[in-house]
Design an enzyme around this catalytic site. Structure first.
Site, mmCIF file in Angstrom:
data_model
loop_
_atom_site.group_PDB
_atom_site.id
_atom_site.type_symbol
_atom_site.label_atom_id
_atom_site.label_comp_id
_atom_site.label_asym_id
_atom_site.label_seq_id
_atom_site.Cartn_x
_atom_site.Cartn_y
_atom_site.Cartn_z
ATOM 1 N N LYS A 1 -9.702 -2.463 -7.804
ATOM 2 C CA LYS A 1 -10.255 -1.225 -8.355
ATOM 3 C C LYS A 1 -9.151 -0.197 -8.572
ATOM 4 O O LYS A 1 -9.140 0.529 -9.574
ATOM 5 C CB LYS A 1 -11.325 -0.658 -7.430
ATOM 6 C CG LYS A 1 -11.987 0.606 -7.973
ATOM 7 C CD LYS A 1 -13.116 1.061 -7.077
ATOM 8 C CE LYS A 1 -13.816 2.283 -7.667
ATOM 9 N NZ LYS A 1 -12.972 3.488 -7.627
ATOM 10 N N LYS B 1 0.825 -1.213 0.000
ATOM 11 C CA LYS B 1 0.000 0.000 0.000
ATOM 12 C C LYS B 1 0.856 1.258 0.000
ATOM 13 O O LYS B 1 0.510 2.258 -0.640
ATOM 14 C CB LYS B 1 -0.932 0.003 1.219
ATOM 15 C CG LYS B 1 -2.022 -1.042 1.188
ATOM 16 C CD LYS B 1 -3.126 -0.667 0.223
ATOM 17 C CE LYS B 1 -4.306 -1.620 0.316
ATOM 18 N NZ LYS B 1 -5.389 -1.276 -0.629
ATOM 19 N N LYS C 1 -3.479 -9.090 -8.886
ATOM 20 C CA LYS C 1 -4.750 -9.361 -8.228
ATOM 21 C C LYS C 1 -5.794 -8.338 -8.655
ATOM 22 O O LYS C 1 -5.501 -7.156 -8.792
ATOM 23 C CB LYS C 1 -4.534 -9.299 -6.704
ATOM 24 C CG LYS C 1 -5.764 -9.579 -5.872
ATOM 25 C CD LYS C 1 -5.409 -9.459 -4.394
ATOM 26 C CE LYS C 1 -6.642 -9.576 -3.514
ATOM 27 N NZ LYS C 1 -6.322 -9.419 -2.083
#
Length: 330
Positions: A196, A113, A193
């Site tokens: 969005k 992230k 993966k």
């Protein structure tokens, strides 16, 4: 008789896609018949990255609509929104005080992230697994359905429970993961993966023409350059999706015909599209009805939050006393 208590959550970060559906929601629907299931729309987790406030509110409602449309029955499980139960963050603070920073810095998801959101690396991203541990343990859940990418977080949850119990007395169970039985659904790029944020997703409530266009342009076996070249379903992400939504006879035929070049990728995609839409159409119809009656979703979420506040308040009373705080006055 139920086997035990389950907790799991989903972020309201936008359209719920096939990866969410196959990796979590389908399993949630099955588990709620045998377990005491608590399912949460984890909106606090969603604000660890940049977001639009109105979109977040809309996405929370859309997540509720989608989950119920997919078969999550508020009469058979507890469905609620994380921020409506403040004990989650209260317990997370206490867990912060017994969690070594090094444990959090080693989390794979934090590293990923941070790479994706270099301009918005914050304490919430780092502390995400601690709040997740609190989400689970505030209800003393014994099981957590997750994909393989979340196992590291469940291990941290167990260590957190162990540290608390060793220091303050036996309080929390050490929850066990229930792994998703299906393979990970990769994105339309065939490499990462489904996500969005990476714009490689197929939303389960998207219109059929949008879903078809995404399937039509999806990467399959990149070694197959021409129609007459034999393919390899073992390395084709769409074949993984076939295994979820297509009938056994279709799967067997495609597995055989692709390898012998009897079938091309477009024909394979058309078969998948038809099978996928046969599965998604009832969900989309149910979602449309729920959007017309939002009060049904709001009532379900409110009732779920009420139940959870009652459970969480009892646990926090126990925790406050054990750590040496004054109990809350009634």
């Amino acid at each position: 008789m139920t086997k035990g208590r389950i907790f799991s959550g989903i972020q309201p970060t936008g359209i719920i896609h096939l990866g969410n559906y196959v990796g979590a929601i389908q399993q949630w629907v099955k588990l709620m018949h045998d377990y005491d299931c608590i399912y949460c729309i984890v909106d606090y987790h969603a604000i660890t990255i940049e977001y639009d406030r109105q979109s977040l509110r809309d996405n929370i409602m859309e997540a509720g609509v989608t989950l119920i449309a997919c078969g999550i029955d508020p009469e058979r499980c507890t469905l609620f929104v994380q921020s409506q139960v403040p004990e989650h963050t209260e317990l997370a603070w206490i867990f912060n005080c017994i969690t070594p920073i090094g444990d959090l810095e080693r989390m794979t998801q934090f590293k990923e992230k941070s790479a994706q959101h270099r301009e918005h690396i914050n304490m919430g991203l780092l502390d995400y697994p601690v709040l997740q541990a609190a989400d689970i343990l505030i209800y003393k859940a014994g099981f957590v359905p997750v994909g393989e990418d979340q196992v590291q977080h469940i291990e941290l949850t167990r260590r957190t429970a162990r540290r608390f119990n060793n220091r303050f007395g036996e309080t929390f169970p050490e929850p066990q993961e229930i792994l998703t039985p299906t393979s990970r659904i990769m994105g339309t790029d065939g490499k990462t993966k489904m996500s969005k944020s990476l714009n490689n997703y197929i939303g389960i409530l998207e219109p059929p023409d949008v879903i078809w266009e995404k399937l039509r342009t999806s990467v399959t076996d990149e070694n197959r350059k021409r129609r007459n070249d034999p393919g390899n379903p073992d390395i084709c992400n769409l074949f993984t999706i076939h295994k979820v939504f297509s009938a056994p006879e279709d799967i067997a035929r495609i597995n055989r015909a692709c390898r012998s070049a009897e079938i091309g990728c477009i024909e394979c995609k058309k078969i998948l599209f038809n099978n996928l839409m046969a599965h998604l159409a009832p969900i989309q119809q149910s979602a449309a009805k729920l959007r017309d009656k939002p009060e049904l979703v709001i009532d379900a979420l409110d009732e779920g939050a009420r139940r959870c506040r009652e459970m969480a308040a009892q646990v926090m009373d126990e925790v406050r006393i054990k750590v040496g705080l004054l109990p809350c006055t009634k």
